[in-house]
Design a protein around this motif. Structure first.
Motif, mmCIF file in Angstrom:
data_model
loop_
_atom_site.group_PDB
_atom_site.id
_atom_site.type_symbol
_atom_site.label_atom_id
_atom_site.label_comp_id
_atom_site.label_asym_id
_atom_site.label_seq_id
_atom_site.Cartn_x
_atom_site.Cartn_y
_atom_site.Cartn_z
ATOM 1 N N MET A 71 0.723 -1.152 0.451
ATOM 2 C CA MET A 71 0.292 -0.223 -0.234
ATOM 3 C C MET A 71 0.819 1.399 -0.041
ATOM 4 O O MET A 71 1.773 1.436 0.535
ATOM 5 C CB MET A 71 -1.178 0.477 1.107
ATOM 6 N N THR A 72 0.232 2.243 -0.831
ATOM 7 C CA THR A 72 1.521 3.399 -0.368
ATOM 8 C C THR A 72 1.119 4.287 0.631
ATOM 9 O O THR A 72 -0.164 4.341 1.082
ATOM 10 C CB THR A 72 0.894 4.024 -2.264
ATOM 11 N N THR A 73 2.168 4.605 1.132
ATOM 12 C CA THR A 73 2.293 5.705 1.476
ATOM 13 C C THR A 73 3.178 7.694 1.709
ATOM 14 O O THR A 73 3.219 8.125 2.346
ATOM 15 C CB THR A 73 2.867 5.039 2.824
ATOM 16 N N TYR A 74 3.156 7.267 0.636
ATOM 17 C CA TYR A 74 3.984 8.848 -0.355
ATOM 18 C C TYR A 74 2.840 9.809 -0.025
ATOM 19 O O TYR A 74 1.843 9.466 -0.877
ATOM 20 C CB TYR A 74 4.427 7.685 -1.444
ATOM 21 N N PRO A 75 3.240 10.759 0.395
ATOM 22 C CA PRO A 75 2.288 11.686 0.256
ATOM 23 C C PRO A 75 2.326 12.240 -1.089
ATOM 24 O O PRO A 75 3.491 12.644 -1.265
ATOM 25 C CB PRO A 75 3.051 13.054 1.924
ATOM 26 N N ILE A 76 1.001 12.294 -1.483
ATOM 27 C CA ILE A 76 0.826 13.542 -2.353
ATOM 28 C C ILE A 76 0.409 15.084 -2.308
ATOM 29 O O ILE A 76 -0.335 14.819 -1.606
ATOM 30 C CB ILE A 76 -0.219 12.700 -3.723
ATOM 31 N N SER B 248 4.441 15.958 -5.433
ATOM 32 C CA SER B 248 5.112 15.369 -4.343
ATOM 33 C C SER B 248 4.281 16.966 -2.726
ATOM 34 O O SER B 248 4.595 17.891 -3.490
ATOM 35 C CB SER B 248 6.697 15.347 -3.878
ATOM 36 N N THR B 249 5.448 16.263 -1.292
ATOM 37 C CA THR B 249 5.093 17.856 -0.239
ATOM 38 C C THR B 249 6.469 17.519 -0.023
ATOM 39 O O THR B 249 7.512 16.719 0.036
ATOM 40 C CB THR B 249 4.023 17.570 0.637
ATOM 41 N N PRO B 250 6.581 18.739 1.127
ATOM 42 C CA PRO B 250 7.940 19.018 1.562
ATOM 43 C C PRO B 250 7.906 17.746 2.401
ATOM 44 O O PRO B 250 9.793 17.592 2.962
ATOM 45 C CB PRO B 250 7.641 19.804 2.573
ATOM 46 N N ASP B 251 6.975 16.829 3.137
ATOM 47 C CA ASP B 251 7.448 15.625 3.353
ATOM 48 C C ASP B 251 6.962 14.661 2.869
ATOM 49 O O ASP B 251 7.382 13.398 3.538
ATOM 50 C CB ASP B 251 6.206 15.769 4.420
ATOM 51 N N SER B 252 7.913 14.129 2.193
ATOM 52 C CA SER B 252 7.504 13.184 0.533
ATOM 53 C C SER B 252 9.467 12.579 0.766
ATOM 54 O O SER B 252 10.162 13.155 0.887
ATOM 55 C CB SER B 252 7.089 13.144 -1.190
ATOM 56 N N PRO B 253 9.005 11.490 0.675
ATOM 57 C CA PRO B 253 10.987 11.142 1.274
ATOM 58 C C PRO B 253 11.896 10.844 -0.302
ATOM 59 O O PRO B 253 10.777 10.908 -1.549
ATOM 60 C CB PRO B 253 10.519 9.888 1.061
ATOM 61 N N PHE B 254 12.517 11.090 -0.484
ATOM 62 C CA PHE B 254 14.314 10.541 -1.250
ATOM 63 C C PHE B 254 15.238 9.921 -0.524
ATOM 64 O O PHE B 254 15.526 10.220 -0.184
ATOM 65 C CB PHE B 254 13.936 12.017 -1.684
#
Lengths: 323, 298
Positions: free
Chosen positions: A1-6, A184-190
């Motif tokens: 499941m996606t947890t990536y903040p969009i 993405s958002t400032p909280d998205s991971p990289f």
């Protein structure tokens, strides 16, 4: 499941900003954190957004003139002297013109030079085929020791730039010229080497990189209205490829569509075909540039011409699934 | 292998001898002679390689490694060292001999040149062998790397008293990358950069002046705001003095045009461009070693 903040409203009212702007901010931030970070540019300082770094750290900025071979070899010498050099030009010229120097003095030499190729893809627009770099992913990902990073939006470019500065190694960072949507958002991971699941699905995996990730999200949304459940896998690191994330998506869906603003031969499409052929054979549709150069035109006109907008991608995926 | 050839030719030198820094001209000439013998021996053991260039450059590398440069073979990454970039990487044998005779690795290892598993790759690789500052072979990129290093020392870290050296071939400066670096070093006034052109007038296809003329060579570099010195590059004394002159110029990079004889020291190799990329047979190697030994084969 996606947890990536969009980003909220990413699909309806996205905020637009050129990906290269995030690089400019990221480099400035990296320069504040680490005085070993230096910047070199081949006479394109504002358009590659290095002027932010140049104005803040003039002594750590090196202008080399219109000289891309010198750009990366001077950088290799500076890396050997203990610095972390970022070099910038248009991707058409670096790595377009100086590939051997990158191979020998950065990659084989294992010096932490970051080659930043801006204005990649057809979204360069009116400048035409000479300036629309489409082969860079292919020529850079075949180099041992080389990492290949293609951020999807300006916020991710900022995160990627800081991550590259914090983990020095030979690297290629691909940027785009035109304003593109921020998903993405400032909280998205990289993390270097990670792919991210942006939308869950059952029927097909849309595997996208760079500017095309946003269009993959649009396509998935359009497909859902037709009853097709598309998973979106965002691949900001082409090398090293996050095989685990990609294969786990393909085990769920059984079908891959790769999407990139680059030649599919040797690009993300090539990388995914290599992976699936060896590990988990599934049908793969490769969307991108198919053995042809770009041409002059507006960036949206060109994306439409080469069928790389979200709506067109959805049509092609629908056709694939309807068989 | 190397000692076998040495013994067969009556080589009297202790094969493992290592040399330190010296100001004595006759000692430096002796080291250059030993380096030439090492070059012949290692090429005779190798499956392929370049002969003329390395022989012609023996005095350049001798002056650098046994007189001019601050370096520590026991600590190749010593942060206070001077740095040398060999730009014309195909002349690796002369660098390998200088490094071995300085004590960076055993002299006997020279016999492994170009063999599978050897640290002595056909062209130098940085992470393979102690003392190699950068990988080279594709021509034209040593000067810009040296300039990048020198720029960090002089204009970013503001370190004084450390120098950066590089050697290029004369055919090599056909490469555009060299002239990009020439402009760069002039612009940034890299007084801590001392470069050499091994001016031996040969390249693979023939005489440099036939393949691509380098006329007005001195004026070319002067016009890029370099300090230019022209010397007999096979006189170790001239090389040492030119480096001292170059070190004294703080506002501009120095280019030492070192006129050398390709194949220097072995008459049947000298001046012949066909020896650029060929190696001596064992008979030729024995003859060359005897000549380099003052005609003594006892």
């Amino acid at each position: 499941m996606t947890t990536y903040p969009i980003a909220p409203d990413a699909l309806t009212k996205p905020h637009l900003e050129p990906i290269r702007f995030g690089f400019g901010r990221g480099l400035l931030a990296a320069g504040e954190l680490d005085e070993r970070v230096v910047a070199l540019c081949a006479d394109l300082t504002e358009s590659t957004r290095m002027h932010l770094f140049r104005d803040r750290f003039p002594e750590r900025f090196v202008g080399v003139g219109v000289a891309e071979q010198n750009l990366v070899t001077v950088a290799a010498g500076m890396a050997h002297a203990g610095m972390i050099p970022f070099t910038s030009s248009y991707a058409a010229f670096s790595p377009g013109r100086n590939w051997e120097q990158i191979k020998t003095t950065a990659a084989l030499n294992d010096q932490p030079v970051v080659v930043v190729g801006s204005h990649a893809g057809v979204n360069v627009g009116y400048d035409g085929a000479t300036h629309q770099m489409l082969e860079d992913i292919a020529i850079m990902r075949v180099l041992p020791n080389m990492r290949v990073i293609v951020p999807g939006d300006s916020l991710e470019a900022e995160r990627a730039t800081r991550a590259l500065a914090a983990d020095p190694a030979p690297s290629y960072l691909r940027l785009a010229r035109d304003k593109t949507p921020i998903f993405s958002t400032p909280d998205s991971p990289f993390e270097i080497g990670r792919a991210y699941l942006l939308a869950d699905g059952r029927d097909v995996s849309l595997i996208a990189t760079g500017t095309m990730t946003y269009h993959a999200l649009v396509a998935a949304d359009a497909l859902s209205r037709k009853g097709i459940s598309a998973e979106v896998v965002h691949v900001p690191t082409i090398k090293p490829l996050d095989s685990a994330t990609i294969l786990s998506s393909l085990r769920r869906t059984g079908r891959a569509v790769t999407i990139e603003e680059a030649q599919v031969a040797g690009g993300l499409g090539g990388a995914i075909c290599e992976l699936t052929a060896a590990e988990h054979p599934v049908p793969v549709l490769r969307l991108g540039m198919r053995d042809r150069y770009g041409e002059s035109g507006g960036s949206t006109e060109l994306l439409e011409k080469f069928r790389l907008t979200g709506t067109q991608i959805a049509e092609d995926v629908d056709r694939l699934i309807q068989g | 292998m190397i000692d076998t050839i040495g013994a067969a030719s009556g080589e009297a030198l202790p094969p493992q001898r290592v040399y330190g820094r010296t100001d004595d001209e006759s000692s430096l000439r002796e080291i250059a002679r030993v380096i030439r013998q090492d070059i012949i021996r290692m090429l005779a053991c190798a499956p392929s390689g370049h002969t003329a260039g390395p022989l012609g450059m023996a005095e350049l590398l001798t002056a650098l490694y046994f007189n001019a440069m601050r370096h520590d073979p026991a600590n190749p990454d010593w942060p206070e060292r001077d740095v040398f970039f060999l730009s014309n990487g195909h002349t690796a044998p002369v660098l390998y001999a200088a490094l071995a005779r300085s004590g960076y690795f055993p002299v006997a290892e020279l016999a492994t040149l170009r063999r599978l598993g050897s640290r002595l790759q056909g062209h130098p690789e940085r992470k393979t062998l102690p003392g190699i500052e950068s990988t080279s072979g594709p021509l034209g990129s040593g000067l810009s790397q040296a300039a990048g290093y020198a720029h960090v020392l002089r204009n970013i870290k503001r370190v004084r008293g450390r120098f950066v050296y590089t050697v290029m071939g004369d055919g090599e400066i056909n490469e555009g990358n060299v002239w990009e670096a020439a402009m760069f070093a002039g612009k940034y006034r890299l007084g801590n950069l001392i470069a050499f052109i091994d001016r031996n007038y040969i390249q693979i296809d023939g005489a440099t002046e036939d393949v691509m003329p380098l006329t007005h060579l001195r004026a070319k570099w002067e016009s890029f705001d370099w300090h230019v010195i022209e010397i007999d590059g096979n006189s170790v004394r001239a090389v040492v003095e030119a480096i001292q002159l170059g070190k004294a110029v703080s506002h501009a990079p120095t280019m030492i045009i070192a006129n050398t004889v390709p194949g220097k020291g072995v008459p049947f190799i000298e001046y012949d461009h066909r020896w650029h990329g060929t190696i001596p047979s064992s008979t030729q190697a024995e003859e060359a070693l005897r000549i380099l030994n003052g005609g003594l084969d006892a």
